[in-house]
Each structure stands twice: as structure tokens, then as C-alpha cells.
Design an enzyme around this catalytic site. Structure first.
Site, PDB file in Angstrom:
ATOM      1  N   GLN A  51       0.827  -1.212   0.000  1.00  0.00           N
ATOM      2  CA  GLN A  51       0.000   0.000   0.000  1.00  0.00           C
ATOM      3  C   GLN A  51       0.861   1.262   0.000  1.00  0.00           C
ATOM      4  O   GLN A  51       0.352   2.363  -0.190  1.00  0.00           O
ATOM      5  CB  GLN A  51      -0.955   0.000   1.196  1.00  0.00           C
ATOM      6  CG  GLN A  51      -2.081  -1.029   1.055  1.00  0.00           C
ATOM      7  CD  GLN A  51      -3.086  -0.997   2.187  1.00  0.00           C
ATOM      8  OE1 GLN A  51      -3.313  -2.004   2.834  1.00  0.00           O
ATOM      9  NE2 GLN A  51      -3.716   0.135   2.445  1.00  0.00           N
ATOM     10  N   ARG A 104      -9.691  -0.360   7.198  1.00  0.00           N
ATOM     11  CA  ARG A 104     -10.614   0.591   6.571  1.00  0.00           C
ATOM     12  C   ARG A 104     -10.959   1.754   7.499  1.00  0.00           C
ATOM     13  O   ARG A 104     -12.127   2.092   7.733  1.00  0.00           O
ATOM     14  CB  ARG A 104     -11.884  -0.110   6.111  1.00  0.00           C
ATOM     15  CG  ARG A 104     -12.516   0.661   4.968  1.00  0.00           C
ATOM     16  CD  ARG A 104     -13.529  -0.103   4.208  1.00  0.00           C
ATOM     17  NE  ARG A 104     -13.974   0.721   3.098  1.00  0.00           N
ATOM     18  CZ  ARG A 104     -14.415   0.256   1.941  1.00  0.00           C
ATOM     19  NH1 ARG A 104     -14.467  -1.017   1.712  1.00  0.00           N
ATOM     20  NH2 ARG A 104     -14.795   1.076   0.999  1.00  0.00           N
ATOM     21  N   CYS A 105      -9.917   2.344   8.062  1.00  0.00           N
ATOM     22  CA  CYS A 105     -10.132   3.542   8.866  1.00  0.00           C
ATOM     23  C   CYS A 105      -8.812   4.263   8.987  1.00  0.00           C
ATOM     24  O   CYS A 105      -7.788   3.758   8.563  1.00  0.00           O
ATOM     25  CB  CYS A 105     -10.666   3.206  10.251  1.00  0.00           C
ATOM     26  SG  CYS A 105      -9.454   2.443  11.333  1.00  0.00           S
ATOM     27  N   GLU A 128     -13.152   5.329   3.859  1.00  0.00           N
ATOM     28  CA  GLU A 128     -13.265   4.600   5.116  1.00  0.00           C
ATOM     29  C   GLU A 128     -14.418   5.055   5.977  1.00  0.00           C
ATOM     30  O   GLU A 128     -14.815   4.362   6.910  1.00  0.00           O
ATOM     31  CB  GLU A 128     -11.941   4.718   5.858  1.00  0.00           C
ATOM     32  CG  GLU A 128     -10.861   4.019   5.049  1.00  0.00           C
ATOM     33  CD  GLU A 128      -9.466   4.400   5.422  1.00  0.00           C
ATOM     34  OE1 GLU A 128      -9.305   5.478   6.014  1.00  0.00           O
ATOM     35  OE2 GLU A 128      -8.550   3.643   5.120  1.00  0.00           O
TER      36      GLU A 128
END
Ligand code: CDP
Length: 809
Positions: free
Chosen positions: A240, A387-388, A763
Site C-alpha cells: 500500500q 478501513r479507517c 473509510e
């Protein structure tokens, strides 16, 4: 000419710029099986690596015998920590300032830990040989409970004590026990305690945000190829943050950074799982250097679930105080954070508990205090932002549960309690008690829109009737109304606040306009399904008037893309999106000078009009961007360099603070514990909207992962440290069957500091969705005395809640 009769609106529509629901350009490849993922990379002479992993959660490794394994046809090498030690690669730095074993160095600390790396001609031979490596273990006492870890005499990490057995300092300050990693504080403790102690009403609750896992469809993997002739290492991987990986590989291997090329090809979902560095990456590189051949490593699903980065595992103890009328006066939060065997959280250096200090949420809370204690246990390391944005999910879950608990204590409607305490529009930019400056917001408008859309009063009336019917024996179903209002914090980050391993968290975009007026743009981020190639071209289209369809967008190759810190924490739009707009504006500024020269007027006498520069007051005199691009390459313009390209490295002045209002309506079968999500309404405000269709897709995906986490997804351990949910038979991954129909909505409150006013969105639905689903379950039982019950709310736990409340009697 057709062009001359087109209105500016027609011309703007033809660009497919910002605000257009442009179809995802990536999908042409993806839907036709033309994606290029790490496991698709096949190189001549490529070898395959596979791990010997520990069956024990805590054990001493007494010996490793690879004789039999080496006899398997096709096996080339078995690498252990003893082989890595002379290279200084048997331990690697983590993103959290800790260090982590690459291969077991005398000891294992969690089940599934990497013990040896078998390299073979094909993956089947490697897997066969893995079975034949003989490892002699001596079992040690296992600790899976962080509270027990802080009391135990068992020292999990021998490098946390000095020769007298006394705990040494860690990366974030003193330890108060050998198994303690850090204490991190924010806010005013004494003042908060004083406010809470003298308050009219105080509500207290302890909640466990269980351990879970991002579970992207594609697991982690890498292919390393060391070219001994050129001295160049090429590393493909599920990264990522490819540039950060290049720098880290250079620092730990000693290979000069220009001799390392890191490529993130297509990535099948990340969700935080692919931010950190894993043993597989290091071992594939070492194996390629040693053998002189390319080496591939691809995790299987069980390895991914059991060993790569987990998420959450926070025990959160809260106190919230208020007046009798419901105005919140203080908030106190203490977290015990289970980090597993190594502290490998993916957080900016100064934030060992990520952005947990956004736990005052969307509310104007004058006094607050947060303390987080990180603890080692015998579980896999990680602590990634699934996802945050760096623990904001935990923070929002905490405050949205505390609001519900306080509403119960006050005997007040939870929607009204929120409304009373929202930060008001005129208070922005808002300084929170725990140190953040929220950029913009209009919470009351969003909340009122949501309440109206779902007919909130009607729902409450229906729920009250359902309770009556249940008590009268007319139904066995209860109704829950889940509410949540969240504020995210995305766009890490200002370099002054946020860095990863000392690398400031700016981001970048380089744009080159070709002579015929089409373009290529390269960014420091990397899409994992978010559609960057679609949306970032839209920003450029609107900024400089070149159709989005004429722009190629590239990410992920460190030899070609400008340096960037990657994609996670919804930072791409707030940071790289801003860099994209800024680079485009540099091009537009140069284009203005070229246009003025071509039109024989002063620079100030032309103005930008969708896709051209027009002489002010004489709209028939203009030069299109296509004409300007061509002129940039074929005309000698005094005082202006040939060519038309620009690069921007953008250091954001602040984070962006998207927000949203969610409502979930759920029916619960009291006798089976099965919830039926009847309605889910999600209003998101992410500032300026680049592509409404992609935003909707992001919201659907984020909500579905929220549903997963709230209603069943967990990484559970038994007392021996065995992972009980290591396969997709046990680990809940929702399918179309479980997913309800989502209703999406929006308001637009632009970010005042972002060049195009955009905030992140990827997110937000996860952050706001988890408390919304959880609150719906809990709200169904409020009338029967429930204050709080921990997630995940799987059928059995819901049934048990009903049973504990005596509803089966
Ligand atoms: O960093 P990441 O890409 O995961 O998250 P993001 O910045 O929130 O962007 C997710 C996707 O939504 C990207 O394709 C963005 O360009 C798009 N988006 C948008 O269209 N409008 C916004 N205001 C924010 C994001």
C-alpha cells in the site's frame, strides 16, 4: 464547427470532470480477467518460497533440522534465523518503533509465527518440504489476555528487560511492566476527573472492540528478482506504500535506493492489511539474492488470517458526564490495547495509538482525557487501520456507544442527545479538547436530513408498539433503531505531525501533457480498488480542460512515480488529490502565458473557460488546451521553456474531517438471535464530490465491512493461543446474501484548506457503520434493560443477550 456551437456546459460535460459519475476505467481490465496481480507475475527460473510456521503460541525453539526437507526433489534452500543473522536481517524494524523477528530467533511468540523459509522449484515441492522440517519446541506459558499480561511473571519479550529483570524503556517511553509497551496520553486528566466527579449525571461503561482482520480478497505476496549483473533488485508486492517499502528495503539491506525498484501492480484490496512489512517480503528478497533467481512468496488464506496484520483488540473503559438536561461536560477514556507479540501497529510515529484521540467525536465536549496502554501478548502482531484512519474506528465506536449509554442513564432519546451536543456550524474550525482542529462541518443539517429521511419519530412509534406486542405475546421479534453520527479524520498528514519511519506524510503528482493534448499523470499513491485512475483524471480534466478519457493515470512503480507515502487512511484524495490539483494548476498557469502569447495579449487579459483560454471581453478569440499543448512543443516562445508538465509535492496544512449520519433499522428474532436489516440509510459528507458513483461504491463497500465486523467477524483465540477463526469457514465474510439494500444520501461541506474542497470518503462508511449496526442490536433490547453488550453480535451472542435478559422464559 461543432465546437463553436457547444455551450460551456456541453464542453464541461465532455471533459467528464469533477462531479461526473464517470464509469470506472479500471473495470474494462478487471471484468475481463486482465488484471495483473502479484501472483500473475511469472519470471524465467522463478523459485517459490513457503514458511514453516509455529503450531505453538509461546515456545522456545530448541533446534531446527532441515536435512529431510532438503532431500525433497526441487528444494533449493531452507533459510532460518541463523542464516539471516550474519546479514543483520533476522529482526526487522516495525512501523511502531519496535522490532520483529523475521524468522524465529530462539523463540516463538504467536501461533503461525514464521520459523523457516523453504525455497523450491515450485510451490508444491516447497509445501512438501515444509512438512519435513523438524523443529523441536519447548512449550512456554501462554498469555492471551492483556490484563493478565500486565500482572504475570512471564516475560514475553526478553529484550524488554535489563540484566536485573527490570523493564527497560520502549520506543514511546518507560514501561511499567516487561509486557507493557507504552502509555500514551492526551488531554487534561485532573481537570477531567474534577468535572466528572462533580457532574450531575455520570455514565460508565467498559467495552471490548474485538480483534478482527481486514481480509482482502487477494492475500499478501511478493516476487523478488535480484539481477546480479546490473546489481538492481526489483520487488513486486502487495504494497500500500511502495516508496516507503523501497526506502525501508534500502535501509535494512544496504542496497542503494536507486538500485531498488518496487512495483505494486494491481492490488486486490488492502484495507490496511498491506501497509506493513512482512517476513515473506524480506525472505523472498534474501532468497533471490542468495540463489540469484527470482523468488515468489504468496500467502494462503489461513496464513493471512492467522499471521498478517490484525485490527482493533481494544478494551475501552469510559466515563461520560453531563447536566441533567443532557449537555455533556466531560469524557474520560482508558484503553488497554492488545498488540500481540510485537508492536507492529501502522501508525504515524507520534501517535502510538493512532488517532484514538478523536474520541470526543462530533460533540462539543469541553474537557476530556485519554490514556492508552499498549501490551504484549501471545497473539499475532499488527494493529492496522482496517478501513479507517489509524484507530478512528475504535474512537468513533467508543463515543457512539458512550452516547447511547448516557442516553439510557438520562432516560433521553439518543437522537436528541446527539443534537444537543453536536459542534455547531459556526464553531468551525473547531478545536477539540484532545488536540484536533476540525476543518469544517454542518452536523445539524446532516442529522436533521437523516432523521427526516427515515421518519425517525414514526420509527420510534413503531418500535414502542413492537415492545407492547412482544410483552403481550403477539410477536417474538424486536425492533432496533441504530443511530450513529461520526466524524472521520483523514488525510495524514501535515508533515509536521505525521511521519512513517521518519518519512513525512506528504504526497505527490506529476503531470505531463503530450503535444497532441492528451496526458499522463503519475501519483505517489496506489489504488487497491478505489478507482484512482478514474477519479484523479477527473480532477485534472476540470482543472486544465483536457478530457478525462485522454489522461492515462499511473501509480505504484517507484522508478517512474514521484515519491509518495501511499494509500491508506483515506489519505489519497486529501493529500495526493490535492497534489494533483496543484500540479494541474501549475500547468494551467503556464498554459495561460502560452495562450496570451499566441493571442498577442497580456497574460492578465486571458481567462480560463472550461477547456480554453479566452480573451476577456472577446469570447470569439480563444486558444483551446489542445492548441496550447501543441504550441508548447513547436513554438519558440520568448521567456518560456518548451514542454508542458509539472509536479507537485503536497504537504497538507491540516487533516480533513468528513462526517456522516447513519440509521439502521433491524428486526431481531428473539428465539434464534437472527437479525434482519430492514433499512440502512447512510448520509455522507466528504466535501466536494469528485465521482458520485465511486463514492456510492465506497459507501457500499465500507458499510458491508462494517456489517461484517459488527455482526460476526472476529479473530478469536483459545487460552492456548490457538486461532479459532483461521479459515473462511469460521471467519465471517459477508456475501450478497447478508447485505441489505443501502440508501445513500449526502450533504456537501467543502474542506476550506483543500484546493478542491474534497475530503476522503473510502473509510467513512466503515467508521460510521460499525457503531450503527451495533447500536441497532443494542437498541432492540433497551426497553428490556440492556445497557451494553460486546460485539461481534453473531446469532449466538444475540440469542444469549435475549436469554440473559429473561426473554426466553
Ligand atoms: O485513500 P483512498 O483512495 O482509500 O480513499 P479516498 O481518498 O477516500 O478515495 C476513495 C475513492 O473515492 C477515490 O477514487 C476518490 O477519488 C473518490 N472520492 C471522490 O470521488 N470524492 C471525494 N470527495 C473523496 C473521494
Amino acid at each position: 464547427m461543432k465546437d463553436e456551437v457547444q455551450t460551456p456546459e456541453d464542453r464541461a460535460a465532455g471533459l467528464k470532470g469533477m462531479g461526473c459519475s464517470r464509469k470506472r476505467v479500471e473495470d474494462v481490465r478487471f471484468t475481463q480477467g486482465k488484471g495483473n496481480y502479484v501472483d500473475d507475475i511469472k519470471l524465467d527460473g522463478m523459485l517459490f518460497g513457503d514458511f514453516v510456521r509455529s503450531p505453538y503460541a509461546h515456545a522456545r525453539v530448541k533446534s531446527i533440522n532441515s536435512e529431510e526437507a532438503m532431500k525433497v526433489p526441487g528444494v533449493v534452500a531452507v533459510i532460518t534465523a541463523a542464516d539471516l543473522e550474519p546479514l543483520g536481517l533476522h529482526w526487522m524494524p516495525t512501523l511502531a518503533g519496535d522490532k520483529q523477528m523475521v524468522l524465529a530467533d530462539g523463540k516463538v511468540l504467536f501461533q503461525g509465527q514464521e520459523v523457516a523459509f523453504v525455497v523450491a522449484e515450485d510451490r508444491y515441492a516447497a509445501a512438501d518440504a515444509v512438512e519435513l522440517v523438524e523443529v523441536e519446541y519447548e512449550e512456554l506459558p501462554v498469555i492471551v489476555d492483556p490484563f493478565e499480561a500486565l500482572k504475570s511473571d512471564v516475560v514475553l519479550r526478553e529484550d524488554t528487560v535489563d540484566e536485573n529483570g527490570k523493564a527497560t524503556d520502549g520506543a514511546h517511553g518507560p514501561r511499567n511492566h516487561p509486557n507493557h509497551i507504552f502509555t500514551w496520553e492526551a488531554g487534561e486528566e485532573a481537570e477531567t476527573n474534577a468535572v466528572i466527579d462533580s457532574a450531575e449525571v455520570v455514565a460508565e461503561e467498559t467495552m471490548y472492540y474485538h480483534r478482527t482482520h481486514p481480509c482482502p480478497l487477494e492475500t499478501c505476496g511478493s516476487v523478488a528478482s535480484m539481477d546480479k549483473v546490473t546489481g538492481k533488485l526489483t520487488l513486486w508486492g502487495t504494497f500500500q506504500a511502495p516508496h516507503a517499502i523501497r526506502t525501508v528495503v534500502s535501509l535494512i539491506s544496504g542496497i542503494a535506493e536507486h538500485n531498488i525498484r518496487v512495483i505494486s501492480p494491481d492490488i486486490g484490496g488492502g484495507f490496511g492489511n498491506k501497509v506493513g512489512a512482512y517476513s515473506g517480503y524480506v525472505c523472498s528478497v534474501v532468497a533471490s539474492i542468495v540463489t540469484g533467481r527470482p523468488v515468489k512468496w504468496i500467502e494462503d488464506r489461513m496464513e493471512n488470517l492467522m499471521t498478517t496484520a490484525f485490527a482493533r483488540d481494544y478494551w475501552m473503559k469510559g466515563k461520560i458526564s453531563a447536566t441533567k438536561e443532557g449537555k455533556i461536560t466531560g469524557l474520560h477514556c482508558h484503553v488497554t490495547a492488545d498488540h500481540g507479540g510485537f508492536d507492529a501497529c501502522a501508525d504515524p510515529t507520534k501517535f502510538p495509538a493512532g488517532f484514538m484521540n478523536i474520541c470526543t467525536g462530533s460533540y462539543d465536549i469541553p474537557t476530556a482525557y485519554l490514556a492508552v496502554d499498549g501490551v504484549y501478548t501471545n497473539k499475532a502482531p499488527g494493529g492496522v487501520s482496517y478501513r479507517c484512519s489509524f484507530r478512528v474506528t475504535e474512537a468513533v465506536y467508543f463515543i457512539e456507544r458512550m452516547i447511547e449509554v448516557l442516553a439510557i442513564k438520562l432516560n433521553m432519546d439518543a437522537a436528541e442527545l446527539r443534537r444537543i451536543n453536536f459542534i455547531k456550524k459556526e464553531q468551525f474550525p473547531y478545536q477539540s479538547a484532545l488536540g484536533w482542529e476540525y476543518d469544517s462541518g454542518d452536523y445539524h443539517t446532516a442529522w436533521d436530513k437523516a432523521m427526516k429521511a427515515v421518519d425517525y419519530d414514526g420509527l420510534r412509534a413503531e418500535q414502542a408498539q413492537r415492545v407492547e406486542d412482544f410483552k403481550a405475546g403477539k410477536t417474538r421479534s424486536l425492533m432496533g433503531i441504530g443511530l450513529s453520527f461520526f466524524t472521520e479524520i483523514v488525510g495524514a498528514g501535515p508533515v509536521k505531525n505525521c511521519d512513517i519511519l521518519g518519512l513525512g506524510m506528504f504526497d505527490s503528482c506529476e503531470i505531463r501533457i503530450h503535444p497532441t493534448g492528451s496526458a499522463i499523470a503519475r501519483l505517489g499513491t496506489i489504488s487497491q480498488g478505489q478507482g484512482h485512475a478514474t477519479t484523479f483524471s477527473q480532477i485534472i480534466a476540470s482543472e486544465i480542460g483536457i478530457p478525462a478519457d485522454d489522461i492515462t493515470l499511473e501509480e505504484g512503480d517507484t522508478d517512474t512515480a514521484p515519491y509518495g507515502l501511499g494509500t491508506y487512511g483515506s489519505r489519497s484524495t486529501p493529500v495526493a488529490g490535492a497534489a494533483t490539483a496543484m500540479a494541474a494548476r501549475k500547468i494551467r498557469a503556464k498554459a495561460q502565458m502560452i495562450a496570451a502569447y499566441l493571442l498577442e495579449v497580456h497574460d492578465d487579459d486571458v481567462e480560463f473557460d472550461v477547456d480554453r483560454f479566452v480573451v476577456k471581453g472577446a469570447p470569439e478569440r480563444f486558444k483551446t488546451m489542445k492548441e496550447i499543448a501543441f504550441a508548447a512543443y513547436n513554438q519558440a516562445i520568448p521567456g518560456i521553456e518548451p514542454g508542458l508538465e509539472a509536479v507537485s509535492y503536497y504537504d497538507p496544512p491540516n487533516m480533513t474531517y468528513p462526517f456522516g449520519a447513519y440509521v439502521c433499522v433491524m428486526d431481531i428474532d428473539v428465539d434464534t438471535g437472527v437479525p434482519d436489516i430492514r433499512r440502512f440509510y447512510a448520509l455522507d459528507d466528504c466535501g466536494t464530490r469528485i465521482n458520485p458513483m465511486i463514492i456510492e461504491g465506497q459507501v457500499h463497500g465500507g458499510l458491508t465491512e462494517a456489517l461484517a465486523v459488527a455482526l460476526g467477524q472476529e479473530i478469536a483465540y483459545d487460552e492456548m493461543g490457538n486461532v479459532k477463526t483461521g479459515t473462511l469457514m469460521d471467519f465471517f465474510l459477508p456475501t450478497a446474501w447478508e447485505v441489505p439494500n443501502y440508501e445513500t444520501d449526502y450533504t456537501v461541506t467543502p474542506s476550506p484548506h483543500h484546493p478542491i474542497g474534497a475530503k476522503g470518503v473510502g473509510e467513512s462508511p466503515h467508521v460510521g457503520g460499525v457503531p450503527c449496526f451495533s447500536n441497532a442490536v443494542q437498541d432492540a433490547f433497551r426497553a428490556f434493560g440492556l445497557t451494553h453488550t460486546n460485539m461481534p453480535h453473531d446469532h449466538w451472542r444475540i440469542w444469549k443477550t435475549a436469554n440473559d435478559l429473561g426473554l426466553h422464559d
